[in-house]
Motif scaffolding. Structure first.
Motif, short mmCIF file in Angstrom:
data_model
loop_
_atom_site.label_atom_id
_atom_site.label_comp_id
_atom_site.label_asym_id
_atom_site.label_seq_id
_atom_site.Cartn_x
_atom_site.Cartn_y
_atom_site.Cartn_z
N LEU A 120 54.01 123.96 56.98
CA LEU A 120 53.84 125.35 57.40
C LEU A 120 54.89 126.26 56.77
O LEU A 120 54.57 127.39 56.37
N ARG A 121 56.13 125.77 56.66
CA ARG A 121 57.16 126.62 56.03
C ARG A 121 56.76 126.96 54.60
O ARG A 121 56.90 128.11 54.16
N ARG A 122 56.28 125.93 53.88
CA ARG A 122 55.94 126.16 52.47
C ARG A 122 54.69 127.02 52.30
O ARG A 122 54.52 127.68 51.27
N VAL A 123 53.82 127.03 53.31
CA VAL A 123 52.59 127.82 53.21
C VAL A 123 52.75 129.21 53.82
O VAL A 123 52.39 130.23 53.23
N VAL A 124 53.31 129.25 55.03
CA VAL A 124 53.38 130.51 55.78
C VAL A 124 54.41 131.48 55.21
O VAL A 124 54.15 132.69 55.12
N SER A 125 55.58 130.98 54.83
CA SER A 125 56.64 131.87 54.34
C SER A 125 56.20 132.73 53.16
O SER A 125 56.40 133.95 53.17
#
Length: 559
Positions: A120-125
């Motif tokens: 999620l960090r790699r996608v959402v940020s």
């Protein structure tokens, strides 16, 4: 030889944490090397004898522990009910420790959470255009906190809010400092008494309680972060008041581990937003390791550390973590000492067997803490944050009570030194009093229980002989017999540390009393004590040389 070198490298201190590397300062590195004989003793006849002792007695330790806890022992029916079906070689598994059972049973869930969080960090940020890591940490942390504790988060946020208000809105530095500590310690007692407090609102009192209903169990680690935020903020505020000027952020580049602890941040960085992001940082929320607020903020918003960018290091660290998990599984499937200690099923056992029940219990306690801590640190490393390694020595590789506490729960020890021991004066004239207060806090922090408070005071009592002997005999360090005298003292230290920890964490009062009576009131017990002490003497010589080998590389971790 290359295979041996690879194995030694895999288990070396430097593999665990770049903080354990030789110092970058060449002068300091050379001064460490000068403290030790440059010639190794591993190839001498003396050390070949010591290694032979290891080859004979280490397997004997395992065999004795198995004899004292397996199906062949007459006491087996008393603790068989505590064992569960296992997966290794058709053996049952000793999953009776509730703390490790929670981690072990939820291991797949934790792996899934790691994958979700990192993905999620790699996608959402990028999608949301988040420019700082703390922005993602804030949002994900709140969602995770509610998932973990449900509506009990209101109880957590009451503590967080009061602590934040103390640091931010009490104008007097001294009053805010003492109020932070008084409220922090008081909150442990409040939780012990009022953790089931009702708000009088049905959906809050009886609604969703999360995956972990006992919110207070993990609050202890949250408390350390609460204290760190306030104390770092108060220190920074005082520094700005003393200097009367701001320090530009261009000085926030290339800071080492120690410099990050007091990094010169803009005072606005100590905001409610960063406070919540830090406290709820998911990889370290449940059990740490403890990362100070300043270090977290620096790594999150200013500079990604080289240790994080080195993916090979992280991979090797992960392999070492899996190795420890397999060692733990082997012990739980073949040596049922935890169940034995819970059932107090040692009737008729020899002093050697009782001592092995205690020793392997201590090793399992070490592993049950090491494994979650390394998993959570591995999670943080994969996520881009490098917290300190918590366990840098095997539990059995210790001979000094002082050094033991520097290596066991190392990030907590660093926290204690930075925020308690040094502000109180450290190792000055009040060294014993300072140590007494430190271990009292450590005991209360672990649990509100008289037994652990007595354990803390017992540890300090056992520090006295080591401190006194070190001060007196240091002047003889150049004598040929000094190394052997140190081993005699180290053996006594090991016995005292074992007794203190067996009393506090394993055998309790009954088991420890029985062990001491069996050792010193029977012929077999005295014989066991003499032989064990001789083996420990050989072991301490090996420990000394292991640390000397590290010093020859310029590494001195003082433990």
């Amino acid at each position: 030889m290359k295979v041996l070198d690879d194995i030694l490298s895999f288990f070396a201190l430097e593999t665990l944490d770049t903080r354990l590397f030789p110092p970058s300062d060449l002068v300091k590195r050379e001064s460490i090397k000068k403290k030790v004989n440059p010639k190794s003793r591993w190839g001498t006849l003396e050390f070949k004898i010591y290694l032979l002792v290891f080859a004979v007695f280490v397997p004997l330790l395992y065999k004795t522990a198995m004899d004292a806890s397996n199906e062949t022992n007459p006491n087996y029916p008393r603790y068989e009910r505590l064992l569960s079906p296992g997966w290794m070689f058709g053996r049952k598994v000793d999953n009776s420790d509730s703390q490790y059972r929670f981690f072990r049973d939820n291991f797949p869930l934790l792996v899934g959470l790691i994958v979700i969080h990192v993905t999620l960090r790699r996608v959402v940020s990028p999608l949301l255009g988040l420019t700082k890591r703390t922005q993602f940490d804030f949002g994900f942390g709140l969602v995770f906190l509610f998932g973990a504790h449900g509506f009990n988060v209101f109880k957590v946020f009451i503590h967080l809010g009061i602590n934040y208000a103390i640091g931010k809105y009490i104008k007097s530095h001294k009053v805010a400092y003492y109020a932070t500590w008084i409220y922090g310690i008081s909150s442990l007692f409040l939780n012990d008494r009022y953790r089931s407090f009702k708000f009088g609102v049905n959906f809050v009192d009886y609604g969703f309680k999360g995956i972990i209903e006992r919110w207070d169990v993990f609050y202890n680690f949250t408390l350390l972060r609460m204290l760190s935020f306030n104390l770092d903020y108060l220190e920074r505020k005082q520094a700005l008041y003393d200097s009367k000027k701001e320090i530009k952020e261009d000085k926030l580049v290339g800071l080492d581990d120690r410099q990050r602890l007091s990094a010169p941040f803009d005072i606005g960085e100590y905001s409610l937003f960063n406070y919540v992001a830090y406290l709820t940082y998911t990889p370290l929320f449940i059990a740490g390791p403890i990362l100070t607020f300043n270090d977290y903020l620096y790594q999150s918003n200013y500079e990604t550390l080289a240790s994080v960018k080195n993916h090979k290091r992280t991979f090797v660290y992960g392999v070492r973590f899996l190795f420890c998990v397999l060692v733990m599984e082997f012990l739980l499937h073949f040596i049922y000492v935890v169940a034995v200690s819970k059932a107090k099923a040692w009737t008729g056992d020899t002093p050697f067997q009782i001592s092995m029940i205690g020793l392997f219990n201590l090793n399992i306690i070490w592993l049950k803490l090491l494994i979650p801590w390394r998993m959570f640190r591995l999670w943080a490393l994969i996520d881009g944050i490098d917290p300190p390694e918590n366990m840098i020595r095997c539990m059995d590789n210790n001979y000094s009570a002082l050094a033991f506490w520097r290596a066991w729960h190392r990030s907590f020890n660093r926290f204690i030194v930075r925020y308690i021991y040094v502000p109180m004066g450290g190792g000055g004239q009040n060294r014993i009093l300072n140590s007494l207060l430190v271990f009292s806090f450590v005991a209360i922090w672990h649990d509100i229980e008289l037994k652990l408070l007595l354990w803390g005071w017992l540890v300090v009592l056992f520090l006295l002989p080591e401190i006194t002997a070190t001060l007196y005999f240091q002047k003889y360090s150049g004598k040929w017999w000094f190394r052997y005298l140190c081993s005699v003292g180290a053996v006594l230290n090991i016995w005292m540390m074992m007794i203190a920890n067996l009393f506090g964490f394993c055998l309790g009062k009954d088991g420890t009393t029985l062990l001491l009576r069996e050792i010193f009131e029977t012929f077999d017990g005295i014989k066991f004590f003499v032989v064990s002490s001789a083996v420990l003497f050989a072991a301490t010589q090996v420990m000394f040389e292991m640390r000397n080998s590290e010093r020859r590389k310029g590494i001195d971790v003082r433990c």
